[in-house]
Design an enzyme around this catalytic site. Structure first.
Site, PDB file in Angstrom:
ATOM      1  N   ARG A 101      93.716 -42.625  26.093  1.00  0.00           N
ATOM      2  CA  ARG A 101      94.507 -41.994  27.156  1.00  0.00           C
ATOM      3  C   ARG A 101      95.537 -40.989  26.648  1.00  0.00           C
ATOM      4  O   ARG A 101      96.485 -40.656  27.335  1.00  0.00           O
ATOM      5  CB  ARG A 101      95.191 -43.055  28.032  1.00  0.00           C
ATOM      6  CG  ARG A 101      94.209 -43.980  28.747  1.00  0.00           C
ATOM      7  CD  ARG A 101      94.909 -44.889  29.729  1.00  0.00           C
ATOM      8  NE  ARG A 101      93.950 -45.732  30.426  1.00  0.00           N
ATOM      9  CZ  ARG A 101      93.575 -46.937  30.037  1.00  0.00           C
ATOM     10  NH1 ARG A 101      94.084 -47.443  28.932  1.00  0.00           N
ATOM     11  NH2 ARG A 101      92.704 -47.642  30.736  1.00  0.00           N
ATOM     12  N   LYS A 104      94.612 -25.928  28.802  1.00  0.00           N
ATOM     13  CA  LYS A 104      93.383 -26.153  29.567  1.00  0.00           C
ATOM     14  C   LYS A 104      92.289 -26.594  28.598  1.00  0.00           C
ATOM     15  O   LYS A 104      91.961 -25.883  27.658  1.00  0.00           O
ATOM     16  CB  LYS A 104      92.965 -24.881  30.318  1.00  0.00           C
ATOM     17  CG  LYS A 104      93.850 -24.583  31.512  1.00  0.00           C
ATOM     18  CD  LYS A 104      93.538 -23.236  32.133  1.00  0.00           C
ATOM     19  CE  LYS A 104      92.246 -23.236  32.897  1.00  0.00           C
ATOM     20  NZ  LYS A 104      92.056 -21.984  33.673  1.00  0.00           N
ATOM     21  N   GLU A 110      89.668 -10.692  26.404  1.00  0.00           N
ATOM     22  CA  GLU A 110      90.794 -11.496  26.880  1.00  0.00           C
ATOM     23  C   GLU A 110      92.133 -10.802  26.633  1.00  0.00           C
ATOM     24  O   GLU A 110      93.112 -11.068  27.322  1.00  0.00           O
ATOM     25  CB  GLU A 110      90.784 -12.873  26.216  1.00  0.00           C
ATOM     26  CG  GLU A 110      89.582 -13.742  26.577  1.00  0.00           C
ATOM     27  CD  GLU A 110      89.643 -14.317  27.987  1.00  0.00           C
ATOM     28  OE1 GLU A 110      90.558 -13.946  28.760  1.00  0.00           O
ATOM     29  OE2 GLU A 110      88.761 -15.134  28.324  1.00  0.00           O
ATOM     30  N   LYS A 134     100.766 -14.840  28.658  1.00  0.00           N
ATOM     31  CA  LYS A 134     100.198 -16.125  29.055  1.00  0.00           C
ATOM     32  C   LYS A 134     101.271 -17.213  29.073  1.00  0.00           C
ATOM     33  O   LYS A 134     101.279 -18.066  29.968  1.00  0.00           O
ATOM     34  CB  LYS A 134      99.051 -16.526  28.128  1.00  0.00           C
ATOM     35  CG  LYS A 134      98.416 -17.836  28.577  1.00  0.00           C
ATOM     36  CD  LYS A 134      97.006 -18.045  28.114  1.00  0.00           C
ATOM     37  CE  LYS A 134      96.395 -19.242  28.817  1.00  0.00           C
ATOM     38  NZ  LYS A 134      95.013 -19.521  28.360  1.00  0.00           N
ATOM     39  N   GLU A 183      97.713 -24.491  37.316  1.00  0.00           N
ATOM     40  CA  GLU A 183      96.929 -23.532  38.081  1.00  0.00           C
ATOM     41  C   GLU A 183      96.887 -23.844  39.573  1.00  0.00           C
ATOM     42  O   GLU A 183      95.827 -23.856  40.202  1.00  0.00           O
ATOM     43  CB  GLU A 183      95.495 -23.449  37.523  1.00  0.00           C
ATOM     44  CG  GLU A 183      94.809 -22.143  37.902  1.00  0.00           C
ATOM     45  CD  GLU A 183      93.529 -21.897  37.103  1.00  0.00           C
ATOM     46  OE1 GLU A 183      92.528 -21.542  37.721  1.00  0.00           O
ATOM     47  OE2 GLU A 183      93.563 -22.056  35.868  1.00  0.00           O
ATOM     48  N   ARG A 224      98.815 -19.049  37.999  1.00  0.00           N
ATOM     49  CA  ARG A 224      98.017 -19.077  36.764  1.00  0.00           C
ATOM     50  C   ARG A 224      96.587 -18.593  36.984  1.00  0.00           C
ATOM     51  O   ARG A 224      95.923 -18.146  36.045  1.00  0.00           O
ATOM     52  CB  ARG A 224      98.016 -20.490  36.170  1.00  0.00           C
ATOM     53  CG  ARG A 224      97.316 -20.567  34.820  1.00  0.00           C
ATOM     54  CD  ARG A 224      97.565 -21.871  34.096  1.00  0.00           C
ATOM     55  NE  ARG A 224      96.813 -21.923  32.846  1.00  0.00           N
ATOM     56  CZ  ARG A 224      96.944 -22.861  31.927  1.00  0.00           C
ATOM     57  NH1 ARG A 224      97.811 -23.853  32.113  1.00  0.00           N
ATOM     58  NH2 ARG A 224      96.226 -22.841  30.825  1.00  0.00           N
ATOM     59  N   ASN A 282      92.412 -15.513  35.244  1.00  0.00           N
ATOM     60  CA  ASN A 282      90.958 -15.548  35.327  1.00  0.00           C
ATOM     61  C   ASN A 282      90.358 -14.232  35.812  1.00  0.00           C
ATOM     62  O   ASN A 282      89.229 -14.210  36.315  1.00  0.00           O
ATOM     63  CB  ASN A 282      90.516 -16.689  36.254  1.00  0.00           C
ATOM     64  CG  ASN A 282      90.805 -18.044  35.656  1.00  0.00           C
ATOM     65  OD1 ASN A 282      90.432 -18.320  34.525  1.00  0.00           O
ATOM     66  ND2 ASN A 282      91.492 -18.890  36.400  1.00  0.00           N
ATOM     67  N   HIS A 333      86.698 -13.500  35.302  1.00  0.00           N
ATOM     68  CA  HIS A 333      86.050 -14.738  34.908  1.00  0.00           C
ATOM     69  C   HIS A 333      85.094 -15.283  35.968  1.00  0.00           C
ATOM     70  O   HIS A 333      84.140 -15.984  35.625  1.00  0.00           O
ATOM     71  CB  HIS A 333      87.099 -15.790  34.561  1.00  0.00           C
ATOM     72  CG  HIS A 333      87.810 -15.532  33.267  1.00  0.00           C
ATOM     73  ND1 HIS A 333      88.491 -14.367  33.016  1.00  0.00           N
ATOM     74  CD2 HIS A 333      87.940 -16.284  32.140  1.00  0.00           C
ATOM     75  CE1 HIS A 333      89.017 -14.420  31.804  1.00  0.00           C
ATOM     76  NE2 HIS A 333      88.690 -15.569  31.254  1.00  0.00           N
ATOM     77  N   HIS A 360      81.774 -16.114  34.397  1.00  0.00           N
ATOM     78  CA  HIS A 360      81.246 -17.473  34.310  1.00  0.00           C
ATOM     79  C   HIS A 360      79.868 -17.571  34.961  1.00  0.00           C
ATOM     80  O   HIS A 360      79.005 -18.333  34.508  1.00  0.00           O
ATOM     81  CB  HIS A 360      82.208 -18.457  34.975  1.00  0.00           C
ATOM     82  CG  HIS A 360      83.446 -18.712  34.174  1.00  0.00           C
ATOM     83  ND1 HIS A 360      84.521 -19.437  34.663  1.00  0.00           N
ATOM     84  CD2 HIS A 360      83.794 -18.354  32.910  1.00  0.00           C
ATOM     85  CE1 HIS A 360      85.462 -19.500  33.737  1.00  0.00           C
ATOM     86  NE2 HIS A 360      85.047 -18.855  32.670  1.00  0.00           N
ATOM     87  N   HIS A 408      81.382 -15.599  25.793  1.00  0.00           N
ATOM     88  CA  HIS A 408      82.318 -15.676  26.910  1.00  0.00           C
ATOM     89  C   HIS A 408      83.013 -14.337  27.153  1.00  0.00           C
ATOM     90  O   HIS A 408      83.109 -13.855  28.280  1.00  0.00           O
ATOM     91  CB  HIS A 408      83.361 -16.771  26.640  1.00  0.00           C
ATOM     92  CG  HIS A 408      84.459 -16.823  27.653  1.00  0.00           C
ATOM     93  ND1 HIS A 408      84.248 -17.172  28.977  1.00  0.00           N
ATOM     94  CD2 HIS A 408      85.784 -16.556  27.548  1.00  0.00           C
ATOM     95  CE1 HIS A 408      85.389 -17.125  29.631  1.00  0.00           C
ATOM     96  NE2 HIS A 408      86.334 -16.758  28.794  1.00  0.00           N
TER      97      HIS A 408
END
Length: 370
Positions: free
Chosen positions: A124, A146, A188, A230, A240, A244, A248, A251, A255, A268
């Site tokens: 955890r 993330k 990016e 960032k 997010e 935030r 993206n 993206h 994606h 990517h």
């Protein structure tokens, strides 16, 4: 010689941490004195990075951790999955690693994401440190917490928000980066201009050749400014819930390209490059930017060595294939696709668009496979 050129902080209260940018950081044992104390440290890396940098890092960590071990994973986006993630858990359990064990993510975005997810999940939560070795991971994926793995139906759909204790961006590691990977990282970097800082965008136009030639001063500035932007965004919206999402930009289309082509066929950053062009065209069709901005962005992406046109995912209904993948994007709500669009240069907005308009953009911006 160790040289810390820049230090940027992520302000998240008791989860705050520094990002160090410089040279010679990886092999300097003194820098790791600020990492959490433990009996064991585990370096998670891949088959490409391990021969280049794992020994250096292991030697540096040995001054602080009685036991330092390595988990070497296969390289590539295609391995960002449950089976590969379990290799990390198998090692941790097999060697009796406890809750104080520190994981060190040595590699690009895939390694960083998987190590972070493993750290968030094992017992955890155990501490981890990001040591990104690609430009893409230094300017984006290593910062902000993330973590995720991919699912065949969607990229980064299974994961957690979990912050590292430290991020070390050693610019020396970029020297071994293939040109294609460097270009992927530049995607990016470029995104930060249209969404937040057009002065930075202009700077990129002036220094793109130097960046592709791996000029050290130019790379240091690009990484610093990207991380600053960032860090500011993450500090405002860690998980997010709103702001935030602007990170993206490009993206949603990108994606879809990655999922539609099969993970690993396009890098990517290549998907993001073409995705930014598509998002810019959609912004123009919605009256948010003019053709000059779209042309200017497209030109810079092309100069970065990135594709500016998306692939055809389905010869019968290409737009339908894109839309199908985009409906499972994390920003979608009740099947309604929400895009990061440019609401005037330097300002991003999250909004939906009519499918008919999206289909027009896809028809305009995609090229059939040769």
């Amino acid at each position: 010689m160790t040289e810390i050129l820049h230090r940027v902080g992520i302000d998240l209260g008791d989860r705050s941490y520094p990002i160090l940018i410089g040279s010679g950081l990886l092999s300097n044992s003194a820098i790791f004195a600020q990492c959490p104390k433990a009996t064991q440290a585990v370096i998670v890396t891949n088959t490409t990075v391990a021969p280049l940098y794992a020994a250096q890092l292991q030697a540096a960590l040995a001054a602080h951790y009685p036991q330092v071990r390595q988990v070497v994973l296969p390289d590539g986006e295609a391995f960002k999955d449950w089976a590969t993630l379990n290799q990390i858990f198998d090692h941790l359990l097999g060697h009796g690693c406890d809750r104080k064990t520190v994981l060190f993510a040595l590699g690009g975005g895939v390694i960083g994401d998987m190590t972070g997810f493993a750290a968030a999940s094992y017992m955890r939560g155990v501490p981890f440190v990001q040591i990104p070795t690609t430009l893409l991971s230094q300017v984006d994926s290593s910062v902000g917490g993330k973590t995720a793995i991919n699912h065949p139906l969607g990229k980064n759909m299974i994961g957690a928000f979990y912050q590292p204790r430290l991020v070390l961006c050693d610019l020396d590691s970029l020297a071994t980066l293939p040109a294609k990977e460097l270009s992927a990282g530049l995607a990016e970097v470029i995104k930060y201009g249209p969404i937040a800082d057009m002065a930075f965008f202009t700077w990129l136009e002036q220094h793109m050749d130097a960046l592709r030639q791996q000029d050290r001063a130019a790379l240091a500035q690009a990484v610093k400014r990207s991380v600053e932007i960032k860090a500011w965004v993450v500090g405002q919206d860690e998980k997010e819930s709103g702001l935030r999402a602007i990170l993206n930009f490009g993206h949603t289309f990108g994606h879809a390209i990655e999922a539609g082509m099969g993970y690993g066929h396009w890098l990517h950053g290549e998907g993001v490059g073409a995705g930014m062009v598509m998002a810019a065209h959609l912004s123009q069709r919605l009256g948010l930017v003019d053709a000059h901005f779209v042309a200017r962005l497209t030109r810079l992406i092309e100069r970065a060595g990135l594709p500016t046109r998306g692939p055809v995912l389905d010869a019968q209904d290409n737009a339908g294939a894109y839309l199908s993948h985009m409906r499972v994007d994390k920003k979608a709500e009740a099947g309604d696709i929400r895009f990061v669009l440019i609401d005037g240069p330097g300002k991003a907005v999250l909004r939906s668009a009519p499918d008919a308009l999206v289909r027009e953009v896809i028809a305009t911006c995609c090229t059939p496979a040769a």
